[in-house]
Motif scaffolding. Structure first.
Motif, PDB file in Angstrom:
ATOM      1  N   SER A  11     -46.562  51.303 112.464  1.00 11.75           N
ATOM      2  CA  SER A  11     -47.997  51.515 112.652  1.00 11.75           C
ATOM      3  C   SER A  11     -48.610  51.963 111.324  1.00 11.75           C
ATOM      4  N   THR A  41     -46.673  55.471 110.356  1.00 15.47           N
ATOM      5  CA  THR A  41     -46.976  55.910 108.990  1.00 15.47           C
ATOM      6  C   THR A  41     -48.317  56.639 108.988  1.00 15.47           C
ATOM      7  N   LEU A 114     -40.937  51.293 102.472  1.00  8.04           N
ATOM      8  CA  LEU A 114     -41.028  51.315 103.935  1.00  8.04           C
ATOM      9  C   LEU A 114     -39.671  51.045 104.566  1.00  8.04           C
TER      10      LEU A 114
HETATM   11  O1  PXL Z   1     -47.554  44.949 104.293  1.00 14.71           O
HETATM   12  C1  PXL Z   1     -46.387  45.583 104.589  1.00 14.71           C
HETATM   13  C2  PXL Z   1     -46.534  46.701 105.567  1.00 14.71           C
HETATM   14  C3  PXL Z   1     -45.867  46.666 106.749  1.00 14.71           C
HETATM   15  N1  PXL Z   1     -45.943  47.652 107.660  1.00 14.71           N
HETATM   16  C4  PXL Z   1     -46.671  48.734 107.449  1.00 14.71           C
HETATM   17  C5  PXL Z   1     -47.385  48.835 106.276  1.00 14.71           C
HETATM   18  C6  PXL Z   1     -47.313  47.795 105.296  1.00 14.71           C
HETATM   19  C7  PXL Z   1     -48.088  47.876 104.069  1.00 14.71           C
HETATM   20  O2  PXL Z   1     -48.801  48.760 103.759  1.00 14.71           O
HETATM   21  O3  PXL Z   1     -48.144  49.902 106.060  1.00 14.71           O
HETATM   22  C8  PXL Z   1     -46.742  49.810 108.479  1.00 14.71           C
END
Ligand code: PXL
Length: 449
Positions: A11, A41, A114
């Protein structure tokens, strides 16, 4: 028939990437979206402040919950933080095979990692082999292939190397390579093809997420893989071009541009017809119609070009002491007025509609008395290089007029003509009804109507 797609991703509290981008994309492409959240996040357009991964078993619970009752036609993965999470997802897809698109997310657009390098190894050996499509960017493809990619040739080699891991189709996205064109490499079952496009200006936060979500949605709708990829590319170009700033940092892509555009087509035609019947009811309008006749136009939101502006193919002609349109509005039939409203929107104004009328000093004087913001340009000042480009005169004139107005939003823009060019006034507005309101105000001010 409801098509369903599943996203397994993180998220983004900023709403631009991750689960949020995927859901917007699924919805825009008329696919019902299911979500399995891998991590939350705390993020905005500037930075990722914190990451809270969910336990692997909770990923399993979510997968089982949606699979048991709802089911899905295709799935994608985005951010997966830990190796145990990847394990759980790989195990689920082994037991429940479905078309699977992997966006091998490593870094967030705004910086932070991430995932972990350990998890990426597990992704490589457990998840990629069961994927239908994988969509790495240049940096991700470099890590997966094990060498640095500097150009298209390297990208092709990397795609081949990644396919060796057992994935059917590899799309190495060329956006991070230099150049004014973007070339994506598509490697599928031993065959290479290139997807080439112009490099569009705009925000890119969530671009990778939306691109892979669009492929997933098109697969859910039953499109062949190659077509799903081609259409997803068109979709993402649109979403980047029409990104809008929401914070201090990177602009998020706008996956809804297509949707808003489609939904407005019918409404625009009816607004034009309503405004036209008001015009046809006005007296003394015939003398305001120029030699080239008038038109009344309105553009879709997020217009791509002349094809997204509707107007009257027959234009508006003098009829008795009033006017008449001898046709119904259609898209793609106006050039001059369409170019004017397209340019005004490019400059950031909420001006989607216009009518052109005959120039006279009396009308300009009336506009001054009303207090309208008046833009002006002189066609005789048009530079030679602009004259040579087909369709460049009006956008140039509009930019000149806005400069002359110090960047203010105009109510009208006029020019005094040139050799063989009639002088003209454009009355501008948000929609045709506002344009006709302004025209009526002008007619009142000169003592007609
Ligand atoms: O774009 C890759 C990505 C994937 N997932 C989340 C993200 C991002 C990029 O900021 O925040 C949760």
């Amino acid at each position: 028939m409801v098509f369903k797609a599943l996203t397994i991703a993180g998220s983004d509290s900023g709403g631009g990437a991750g689960i949020q981008a995927d859901l917007k994309t699924f919805n825009a492409l008329k696919v019902y979206g299911l979500t399995v959240i891998t991590a939350v996040t705390a993020q905005n357009t500037v930075e990722v402040r914190s990451i809270y991964p969910l336990p692997a078993e909770f990923i399993r619970y979510q997968l089982e919950a949606v699979a048991y009752d709802i089911g899905f036609d295709s799935a994608k993965t985005g951010m997966i933080y830990g190796e145990d999470q990847i394990d759980a997802i790989a195990r689920f897809f082994h037991e429940n095979p479905k078309p699977l698109v992997i966006d091998p997310v490593y870094k967030a657009t705004v910086g932070a990692d991430l995932t972990t390098s350990k998890a990426y190894e597990v992704l490589k050996h457990k998840l990629i082999p069961i994927a239908t499509v994988i969509t790495p960017n240049i940096d991700e493809a470099s890590i997966l292939a094990g060498f640095k990619i500097d150009d298209i040739d390297d990208a092709v080699k990397a795609a081949e190397a990644i396919a060796e891991l057992g994935c059917e189709t590899v799309v190495v996205k060329g956006g991070h390579l230099k150049g004014d064109r973007v070339v994506d490499v598509v490697y599928r079952r031993g065959r290479v093809r290139f997807l080439e496009s112009i490099r569009v200006e705009g925000g890119t936060h969530g671009a990778g997420c939306s691109f892979s979500a669009a492929i997933t949605a098109y697969i859910a709708r039953g499109l062949p893989i190659d077509e799903a990829i081609d259409r997803a590319k068109e979709f993402i170009i649109d979403a980047i071009r029409f990104s809008e700033s929401i914070g201090r940092g990177v602009k998020p892509v706008n996956p809804l541009a297509t949707l808003y555009r489609d939904s407005e087509r019918f409404r625009i035609v009816s607004m034009l017809e309503e405004a036209m019947s008001r015009l046809e009811g006005l007296k003394n309008l015939s003398k305001l119609i120029p030699e080239v006749r008038s038109n009344l136009v309105m553009s879709l939101p997020y217009p791509r070009g002349l094809e997204d502006v509707a107007g009257y193919p027959s234009r508006i002609a003098p009829y008795r002491d009033g006017v008449k349109a001898f046709s119904k509005p259609e898209f793609g039939v106006s050039k001059h007025l369409a170019r004017a409203v397209l340019e005004l929107q490019k400059l950031g104004f909420d001006i989607r509609s216009a009518i052109n009328i005959r120039y006279s000093e009396e009308l300009i004087e009336a506009c001054r008395r009303i207090g309208f913001k008046i833009g002006f340009y002189d066609r005789r000042e048009e530079p030679e290089d602009i004259k040579k480009i087909e369709g460049a005169t009006i956008p140039w004139g509009i930019r000149r007029a806005i400069e002359n107005l110090g960047g203010c939003k105009p109510d009208i823009i006029y020019h005094m003509g040139d050799w063989g060019k009639e002088p003209m006034i454009l009355i501008l507005g948000r929609d045709p009804s506002e344009v006709v309101d302004k025209l009526e105000t002008i007619l009142k001010a000169i003592g007609d109507n």
